[in-house]
Design a protein around this motif. Structure first.
Motif, PDB file in Angstrom:
ATOM      1  N   VAL A 198       0.926  -1.128  -0.063  1.00 30.25           N
ATOM      2  CA  VAL A 198       0.141   0.027  -0.088  1.00 30.25           C
ATOM      3  C   VAL A 198       0.773   1.288  -0.023  1.00 30.25           C
ATOM      4  N   GLN A 263      -5.691  -4.579   1.786  1.00 30.42           N
ATOM      5  CA  GLN A 263      -5.932  -3.842   0.315  1.00 30.42           C
ATOM      6  C   GLN A 263      -4.798  -4.761  -0.426  1.00 30.42           C
ATOM      7  N   ARG A 265      -3.678  -6.491  -3.510  1.00 30.75           N
ATOM      8  CA  ARG A 265      -4.203  -6.304  -4.971  1.00 30.75           C
ATOM      9  C   ARG A 265      -4.181  -7.705  -5.718  1.00 30.75           C
TER      10      ARG A 265
END
Length: 311
Positions: A198, A263, A265
């Motif tokens: 992040v 978060q 990905r």
């Protein structure tokens, strides 16, 4: 003349200073050929812990977390076949082959049973080891493991397309070569962290430098691309059979802690939440503000959670 042994020695000579920064000792074990691992030490009477890196990773993926756990555990981190300082040497690097490697590593190098820790593809390998050889694993920690994709999850489109193209038999090597063209080793490292973290600025510069050094040393290694592609293809094939993949996780008898960056990905947090629903006996922690490599991005948070759960 090029030989795998000479290549490994040259890399080891160059990497010694990098490993020393993290308190690790570089070693080799003969496991159907030379396998490199790092011994991070720990108390003589501490339980053994084995750390398994993910696709495209190496022992350096654990260089921030391992010292924080070595106060209580005796820690080793092997390089999988064709990764880090383990040369391919004509060995196949499928998920099954690397699961067999981890099983033999546990039997030959450590005292079993071990606390087995895996990140990404290493999480899938660790889970398969725990399911197939329960006597070798006392506890299992999965950090953003490669879990099957679930409906309505939102994986990163670019990352998914890249991995999917790599699985194509005739295009994989070309795509890897094009991805490196015109990019320095430092740019490759930075792009990886931009995709996997992040906040890439959290990654220490000396770790970036060590990874750059490793990439530069591996640039001329025959078989490295083939090892990566074999791993990627079998990883996609295993998790593509969702029903079988989820069912296999039910065979794990050891206690499981799953830590997942909210978060991420590459592996959607939806897969971790699906694991919590399907496997209520597992402990599942979602960490806000972190991506696919929380052990690098926030090693203190991950170590604290692991040590608390491990008791």
């Amino acid at each position: 003349m090029f030989t795998y042994k000479n290549f490994a020695v040259r890399i080891l000579d160059g990497m010694t200073s990098s490993l020393a920064r993290w308190g690790g000792t570089s070693r080799y074990a003969d496991i159907g050929g030379q396998v490199h691992y790092v011994d991070f030490g720990g108390p003589a009477d501490g339980p053994p812990m084995v750390l398994v890196h993910g696709l495209g990773g190496s022992h350096l993926d654990w260089s921030l977390l391992a010292p924080r756990l070595a106060t209580r555990f005796r820690i080793t981190a092997p390089d999988l076949l064709g990764y880090g300082l383990t040369t391919p040497d004509h060995r196949v690097s499928t998920v099954d082959a690397n699961t067999d490697l981890i099983d033999r590593f546990i039997h030959q190098v450590t005292d079993k049973p071990v606390v087995l820790v895996g990140n990404s593809m290493g999480g899938l390998i660790a889970a398969r080891q725990a399911a197939k050889h329960p006597e070798t694993v006392s506890k299992l920690v999965l950090i953003d493991p490669a879990l099957p994709l679930v409906p309505r999850s939102r994986p990163d489109v670019a990352a998914t397309m890249i991995l999917g193209r790599l699985a194509l038999p005739l295009l994989g090597r070309t795509i890897l070569a094009l991805g490196r063209r015109g990019r320095t080793a430092r740019q490759q490292v930075r792009e990886t962290f931009a995709r996997c973290c992040v906040d890439p600025s959290r990654v220490p510069e000396n770790l970036v430098a060590a990874l750059v050094e490793l990439i530069e040393h591996r640039a001329g290694l025959p078989g490295a691309d083939e090892a990566f592609l074999a791993s990627a293809r079998t990883l996609l094939a295993i998790n593509g059979g969702r029903r079988t993949a989820w069912a296999a996780l039910n065979d794990i008898a050891a206690p499981v802690l799953l830590v997942h960056g909210e978060q991420d990905r590459l592996v959607s947090v939806g897969s971790a939440r699906e694991a919590a629903r399907r496997l209520p006996q597992w402990t599942v922690d979602v960490l806000p503000g972190l991506g696919h490599l929380p052990q690098i991005e926030a090693p203190d948070r991950v170590a604290s959670r692991m040590l608390s759960w491990l008791g």
